[in-house]
Design an enzyme around this catalytic site. Structure first.
Site, PDB file in Angstrom:
ATOM      1  N   HIS A  66      44.608  46.225  28.262  1.00  0.00           N
ATOM      2  CA  HIS A  66      45.174  46.878  29.451  1.00  0.00           C
ATOM      3  C   HIS A  66      46.662  46.575  29.533  1.00  0.00           C
ATOM      4  O   HIS A  66      47.116  45.475  29.234  1.00  0.00           O
ATOM      5  CB  HIS A  66      44.431  46.524  30.740  1.00  0.00           C
ATOM      6  CG  HIS A  66      44.511  45.106  31.197  1.00  0.00           C
ATOM      7  ND1 HIS A  66      45.557  44.606  31.951  1.00  0.00           N
ATOM      8  CD2 HIS A  66      43.649  44.066  31.055  1.00  0.00           C
ATOM      9  CE1 HIS A  66      45.338  43.336  32.245  1.00  0.00           C
ATOM     10  NE2 HIS A  66      44.182  42.981  31.705  1.00  0.00           N
ATOM     11  N   ASP A 181      48.329  38.051  30.075  1.00  0.00           N
ATOM     12  CA  ASP A 181      47.256  38.883  30.620  1.00  0.00           C
ATOM     13  C   ASP A 181      47.880  40.203  31.085  1.00  0.00           C
ATOM     14  O   ASP A 181      48.435  40.258  32.166  1.00  0.00           O
ATOM     15  CB  ASP A 181      46.574  38.149  31.774  1.00  0.00           C
ATOM     16  CG  ASP A 181      45.420  38.912  32.376  1.00  0.00           C
ATOM     17  OD1 ASP A 181      45.005  39.936  31.803  1.00  0.00           O
ATOM     18  OD2 ASP A 181      44.948  38.498  33.449  1.00  0.00           O
ATOM     19  N   GLU A 213      44.005  47.770  35.395  1.00  0.00           N
ATOM     20  CA  GLU A 213      42.860  46.857  35.270  1.00  0.00           C
ATOM     21  C   GLU A 213      42.872  45.813  36.366  1.00  0.00           C
ATOM     22  O   GLU A 213      41.823  45.433  36.895  1.00  0.00           O
ATOM     23  CB  GLU A 213      42.897  46.180  33.893  1.00  0.00           C
ATOM     24  CG  GLU A 213      41.641  45.375  33.545  1.00  0.00           C
ATOM     25  CD  GLU A 213      41.717  43.908  33.973  1.00  0.00           C
ATOM     26  OE1 GLU A 213      40.705  43.208  33.822  1.00  0.00           O
ATOM     27  OE2 GLU A 213      42.782  43.464  34.459  1.00  0.00           O
ATOM     28  N   ASP A 236      40.936  41.410  26.000  1.00  0.00           N
ATOM     29  CA  ASP A 236      41.566  40.873  27.198  1.00  0.00           C
ATOM     30  C   ASP A 236      41.857  39.386  27.035  1.00  0.00           C
ATOM     31  O   ASP A 236      41.957  38.877  25.921  1.00  0.00           O
ATOM     32  CB  ASP A 236      40.655  41.142  28.405  1.00  0.00           C
ATOM     33  CG  ASP A 236      41.420  41.309  29.709  1.00  0.00           C
ATOM     34  OD1 ASP A 236      42.410  40.592  29.925  1.00  0.00           O
ATOM     35  OD2 ASP A 236      41.013  42.141  30.537  1.00  0.00           O
TER      36      ASP A 236
END
Length: 360
Positions: A66, A181, A213, A236
């Site tokens: 993402h 992240d 996300e 992820d």
């Protein structure tokens, strides 16, 4: 790790892109992959995928990171020129005080700021013991009035991201930066695309990233509907339990021990057939891995597996220390081993294997 690859990691983690504002990350993804890709597909929200080995007769495999990072949005400008903000994604208020931030205006101008609050001298002894509420914080950009702030181009709705330089920690394999992240997931996809150049695949691969996300796995819903894959993966990040205060119950994973394979998280229970296949491939190639459960978090696989008539889905993650803060940390071996695993999976997911996984 080669210097060129580290520089790509640095660029990817430092580019701004909160939920709903992922355009710069998408542009950088295209820049890094365009010499390897003939076609991209993009859904209406902005989730974006390179298409490799497009053949209608082959099964479709989706590998989705993402693009977005947790950040903030300008919500108000005070009369005296201070910026009030709301979170875009999950934040713990205690990691914010006195941190530097960047506001990106609608024209792309970067405005530097710092999170301000009352000094401890103005707080009662009881107040000092309490976490400072995020809603009482503000950003100081050195302006003297609302008019001056607006003259600089700042307006309600502008994106705000953490400000930090990505760096290698003291010559080690530990890498510090914002937005691992999930920019590390995006870079796993980028590097997988590079490694697959000139290779024959037994599937049509859709390699890219979803949007939004961090605010509810939103882009994964629309992207999966657009692509309609036979198998889907979320690439992820996951919790690392190797720091003081963390317990094995909170996370049994550590940096440098390989990718995390999610048996279950808050958003899904992993498809057993797909889980067993991933483990089999990792063991075949001696790729270290860490089986884990994350009851308090979720990945885009949570949306993928509920799309259409149900799609076998699985989450593969890089362990990260200090998630959802300015200063998150990863280990470069986990990144490289996750790339190895992703490439190996794509090389093996043919029609027969996918049917066996579905029927497991």
């Amino acid at each position: 790790m080669e210097k060129e690859l580290f520089n790509d990691l640095k660029r990817m983690t430092e580019v701004p892109g909160i939920p709903g504002h992922e355009y710069a990350v998408r542009e950088l993804f295209n820049e890094m992959t365009q010499e390897y890709v003939n076609e991209y597909v993009t859904d209406g929200l902005g989730s974006h995928f390179a298409v490799l080995n497009k053949q209608p007769s082959l099964p479709k495999v989706l590998m989705g990171a993402h693009f977005d990072e947790v950040g903030f949005i300008v919500s108000n400008i005070t009369e005296k020129g201070f910026i009030q903000f709301v979170p875009a994604g999950g934040w713990w208020s205690q990691v914010l005080l006195a941190q530097q931030l960047t506001i990106i205006t609608n024209e792309g101008k970067r405005i530097h700021g710092v999170v301000g609050s009352k000094p401890p001298h103005a707080l009662s002894l009881e107040a000092r013991k309490q976490p400072y509420p995020l809603e009482d914080m503000f950003i100081d950009i050195g302006a003297s009035s609302e008019e001056e702030v607006r003259e600089w181009g700042v307006q309600v709705g502008d994106m705000i991201t953490p400000y930090i330089e990505t760096r290698r920690m003291n010559g080690s394999k530990f890498l510090l930066g914002k937005a691992w992240d999930n920019r590390i997931g995006v870079m796993i996809i980028v590097e997988a695309i590079r490694r697959l150049k000139g290779k024959s695949l037994p599937n049509t691969a859709y390699l890219g990233a979803n949007v939004q996300e961090e605010v509810g796995l939103r882009g994964a819903k629309t992207a999966t509907h657009m692509i309609q894959p036979d198998i889907a993966f979320a690439i992820d990040t996951g919790l690392s339990g190797d720091t003081p205060g963390m317990t094995p119950k909170e996370s049994n994973c550590k940096l440098g021990a390989g990718p995390e394979l999610f048996v279950m998280d808050h958003s899904m229970i992993a498809h057993v057939g797909l889980r067993n296949f991933v483990i089999k491939v990792a063991e075949e190639l001696n790729i270290p891995y860490q089986l884990t459960t994350t009851p308090g978090g979720g990945t885009d696989a949570g949306s993928q597996h509920l799309s259409l008539n149900g799609i076998p889905s699985f989450a593969i993650a890089v362990p990260v220390r200090y998630l959802h803060s300015h200063t998150s940390m990863i280990h470069e071996d986990d990144f490289l081993k996750t790339v190895d695993l992703v490439v190996a999976l794509l090389e093996r997911l043919d029609e027969v294997t996918i049917n066996e996984i579905k029927n497991a």
